[in-house]
Design a protein around this motif. Structure first.
Motif, PDB file in Angstrom:
ATOM      1  N   LEU A 157       7.310  55.931  41.559  1.00 24.44           N
ATOM      2  CA  LEU A 157       7.621  57.346  41.726  1.00 24.44           C
ATOM      3  C   LEU A 157       9.115  57.636  41.619  1.00 24.44           C
ATOM      4  CD1 LEU A 157       6.400  60.123  42.168  1.00 24.44           C
ATOM      5  CD2 LEU A 157       6.690  59.770  44.627  1.00 24.44           C
ATOM      6  N   ALA A 158       9.957  56.794  42.164  1.00 28.28           N
ATOM      7  CA  ALA A 158      11.404  57.037  42.104  1.00 28.28           C
ATOM      8  C   ALA A 158      11.901  57.057  40.659  1.00 28.28           C
ATOM      9  CB  ALA A 158      12.158  55.984  42.911  1.00 28.28           C
ATOM     10  N   VAL A 159      11.394  56.148  39.844  1.00 28.00           N
ATOM     11  CA  VAL A 159      11.774  56.104  38.423  1.00 28.00           C
ATOM     12  C   VAL A 159      11.262  57.343  37.705  1.00 28.00           C
ATOM     13  CG1 VAL A 159      11.417  54.884  36.234  1.00 28.00           C
ATOM     14  CG2 VAL A 159      11.918  53.605  38.319  1.00 28.00           C
ATOM     15  N   VAL A 160      10.001  57.675  37.938  1.00 28.39           N
ATOM     16  CA  VAL A 160       9.387  58.843  37.301  1.00 28.39           C
ATOM     17  C   VAL A 160      10.154  60.105  37.670  1.00 28.39           C
ATOM     18  CG1 VAL A 160       7.311  60.302  37.327  1.00 28.39           C
ATOM     19  CG2 VAL A 160       7.100  57.818  37.069  1.00 28.39           C
TER      20      VAL A 160
ATOM     21  N   GLU B 148      10.542  64.734  46.090  1.00 31.80           N
ATOM     22  CA  GLU B 148       9.648  63.583  46.254  1.00 31.80           C
ATOM     23  C   GLU B 148       8.275  64.003  46.765  1.00 31.80           C
ATOM     24  OE1 GLU B 148       9.186  59.321  48.489  1.00 31.80           O
ATOM     25  OE2 GLU B 148      11.187  60.181  48.323  1.00 31.80           O
ATOM     26  N   ARG B 149       8.242  64.925  47.716  1.00 32.50           N
ATOM     27  CA  ARG B 149       6.969  65.360  48.290  1.00 32.50           C
ATOM     28  C   ARG B 149       6.053  65.969  47.231  1.00 32.50           C
ATOM     29  NH1 ARG B 149       5.530  70.040  49.007  1.00 32.50           N
ATOM     30  NH2 ARG B 149       7.622  70.884  48.980  1.00 32.50           N
ATOM     31  N   TRP B 150       6.559  66.967  46.497  1.00 34.91           N
ATOM     32  CA  TRP B 150       5.686  67.619  45.521  1.00 34.91           C
ATOM     33  C   TRP B 150       5.430  66.744  44.296  1.00 34.91           C
ATOM     34  CZ3 TRP B 150       7.925  68.264  40.870  1.00 34.91           C
ATOM     35  CH2 TRP B 150       9.290  68.524  40.788  1.00 34.91           C
ATOM     36  N   ALA B 151       6.380  65.889  43.939  1.00 35.19           N
ATOM     37  CA  ALA B 151       6.151  64.972  42.808  1.00 35.19           C
ATOM     38  C   ALA B 151       5.063  63.963  43.163  1.00 35.19           C
ATOM     39  CB  ALA B 151       7.444  64.255  42.434  1.00 35.19           C
ATOM     40  N   ARG B 152       5.098  63.484  44.380  1.00 32.07           N
ATOM     41  CA  ARG B 152       4.058  62.557  44.859  1.00 32.07           C
ATOM     42  C   ARG B 152       2.682  63.217  44.758  1.00 32.07           C
ATOM     43  NH1 ARG B 152       3.888  57.994  47.670  1.00 32.07           N
ATOM     44  NH2 ARG B 152       6.141  57.963  47.917  1.00 32.07           N
ATOM     45  N   GLU B 153       2.584  64.441  45.224  1.00 31.47           N
ATOM     46  CA  GLU B 153       1.316  65.173  45.159  1.00 31.47           C
ATOM     47  C   GLU B 153       0.866  65.383  43.716  1.00 31.47           C
ATOM     48  OE1 GLU B 153       2.083  68.790  47.278  1.00 31.47           O
ATOM     49  OE2 GLU B 153       2.200  67.766  49.225  1.00 31.47           O
ATOM     50  N   THR B 154       1.799  65.733  42.853  1.00 35.87           N
ATOM     51  CA  THR B 154       1.481  65.983  41.443  1.00 35.87           C
ATOM     52  C   THR B 154       0.937  64.737  40.764  1.00 35.87           C
ATOM     53  OG1 THR B 154       3.170  67.710  41.291  1.00 35.87           O
ATOM     54  CG2 THR B 154       2.453  66.703  39.219  1.00 35.87           C
ATOM     55  N   VAL B 155       1.629  63.633  40.910  1.00 35.06           N
ATOM     56  CA  VAL B 155       1.196  62.390  40.261  1.00 35.06           C
ATOM     57  C   VAL B 155      -0.117  61.904  40.861  1.00 35.06           C
ATOM     58  CG1 VAL B 155       1.770  59.965  39.832  1.00 35.06           C
ATOM     59  CG2 VAL B 155       3.526  61.733  39.555  1.00 35.06           C
ATOM     60  N   GLU B 156      -0.220  61.966  42.171  1.00 34.47           N
ATOM     61  CA  GLU B 156      -1.433  61.488  42.834  1.00 34.47           C
ATOM     62  C   GLU B 156      -2.661  62.291  42.397  1.00 34.47           C
ATOM     63  OE1 GLU B 156      -2.726  60.054  47.261  1.00 34.47           O
ATOM     64  OE2 GLU B 156      -1.470  61.845  47.113  1.00 34.47           O
TER      65      GLU B 156
ATOM     66  N   LEU C   9      23.104  72.853  36.931  1.00 31.24           N
ATOM     67  CA  LEU C   9      22.942  71.467  37.372  1.00 31.24           C
ATOM     68  C   LEU C   9      22.936  71.373  38.898  1.00 31.24           C
ATOM     69  CD1 LEU C   9      25.200  69.623  34.790  1.00 31.24           C
ATOM     70  CD2 LEU C   9      22.713  69.433  35.003  1.00 31.24           C
ATOM     71  N   ALA C  10      23.744  72.182  39.559  1.00 28.34           N
ATOM     72  CA  ALA C  10      23.765  72.167  41.025  1.00 28.34           C
ATOM     73  C   ALA C  10      22.426  72.633  41.589  1.00 28.34           C
ATOM     74  CB  ALA C  10      24.900  73.046  41.544  1.00 28.34           C
ATOM     75  N   GLU C  11      21.838  73.647  40.989  1.00 28.11           N
ATOM     76  CA  GLU C  11      20.522  74.113  41.437  1.00 28.11           C
ATOM     77  C   GLU C  11      19.466  73.037  41.205  1.00 28.11           C
ATOM     78  OE1 GLU C  11      20.930  78.923  40.769  1.00 28.11           O
ATOM     79  OE2 GLU C  11      20.497  77.656  39.034  1.00 28.11           O
ATOM     80  N   LEU C  12      19.574  72.362  40.086  1.00 30.89           N
ATOM     81  CA  LEU C  12      18.630  71.280  39.785  1.00 30.89           C
ATOM     82  C   LEU C  12      18.800  70.134  40.782  1.00 30.89           C
ATOM     83  CD1 LEU C  12      16.405  70.496  37.792  1.00 30.89           C
ATOM     84  CD2 LEU C  12      18.168  69.418  36.392  1.00 30.89           C
ATOM     85  N   ALA C  13      20.031  69.797  41.088  1.00 29.54           N
ATOM     86  CA  ALA C  13      20.296  68.733  42.066  1.00 29.54           C
ATOM     87  C   ALA C  13      19.767  69.118  43.441  1.00 29.54           C
ATOM     88  CB  ALA C  13      21.792  68.431  42.114  1.00 29.54           C
ATOM     89  N   ALA C  14      19.896  70.373  43.814  1.00 27.02           N
ATOM     90  CA  ALA C  14      19.368  70.832  45.098  1.00 27.02           C
ATOM     91  C   ALA C  14      17.845  70.692  45.126  1.00 27.02           C
ATOM     92  CB  ALA C  14      19.781  72.271  45.353  1.00 27.02           C
ATOM     93  N   ALA C  15      17.195  70.990  44.018  1.00 32.19           N
ATOM     94  CA  ALA C  15      15.738  70.849  43.925  1.00 32.19           C
ATOM     95  C   ALA C  15      15.332  69.376  44.015  1.00 32.19           C
ATOM     96  CB  ALA C  15      15.233  71.456  42.623  1.00 32.19           C
TER      97      ALA C  15
END
Length: 105
Positions: A85-88, A65-73, A54-60
């Motif tokens: 995007l924040a909800v997703v 936001e940057r890569w999620a934005r690119e992925t969705v866009e 969970l700590a590794e996931l939280a660090a990720a």
């Protein structure tokens, strides 16, 4: 990562998931959001892998936001998608947290 920080991040993920589920009344919007969540989860799987804490996931999450934005866009943009995007992102991390080696339901 401090346990207080980890608790706060997980609460943010839970809130994002609640906000996603609150959209079930608008099935068209809900399905679009779920599609975006699934894309972010797929990308998360590539970035974090199959074995993580969970700590590794939280660090990720802090850099996501940057890569999620690119992925969705690139793969599933919809009208007004940036405001969702924040909800997703939070809902995707909420879903993926179940695979953490130290996850306790």
């Amino acid at each position: 990562m401090a346990s207080d920080t980890l608790v706060l991040v997980q609460q943010e993920w839970e809130d994002g998931n609640r906000r996603l589920e609150a959209e079930r009344n608008d099935l068209r919007r809900y399905h679009r959001l779920v599609e975006q969540v699934e894309l972010v989860v797929d990308e998360l799987r590539k970035r974090v892998g199959q074995t993580y804490t969970l700590a590794e996931l939280a660090a990720a999450y802090h850099d996501a936001e940057r890569w999620a934005r690119e992925t969705v866009e690139e793969r599933a943009p919809s009208q007004g998608w940036p405001r969702d995007l924040a909800v997703v992102l939070a809902a995707a991390f909420f879903a993926y947290r179940r695979g953490a080696v130290d996850f306790l339901p």
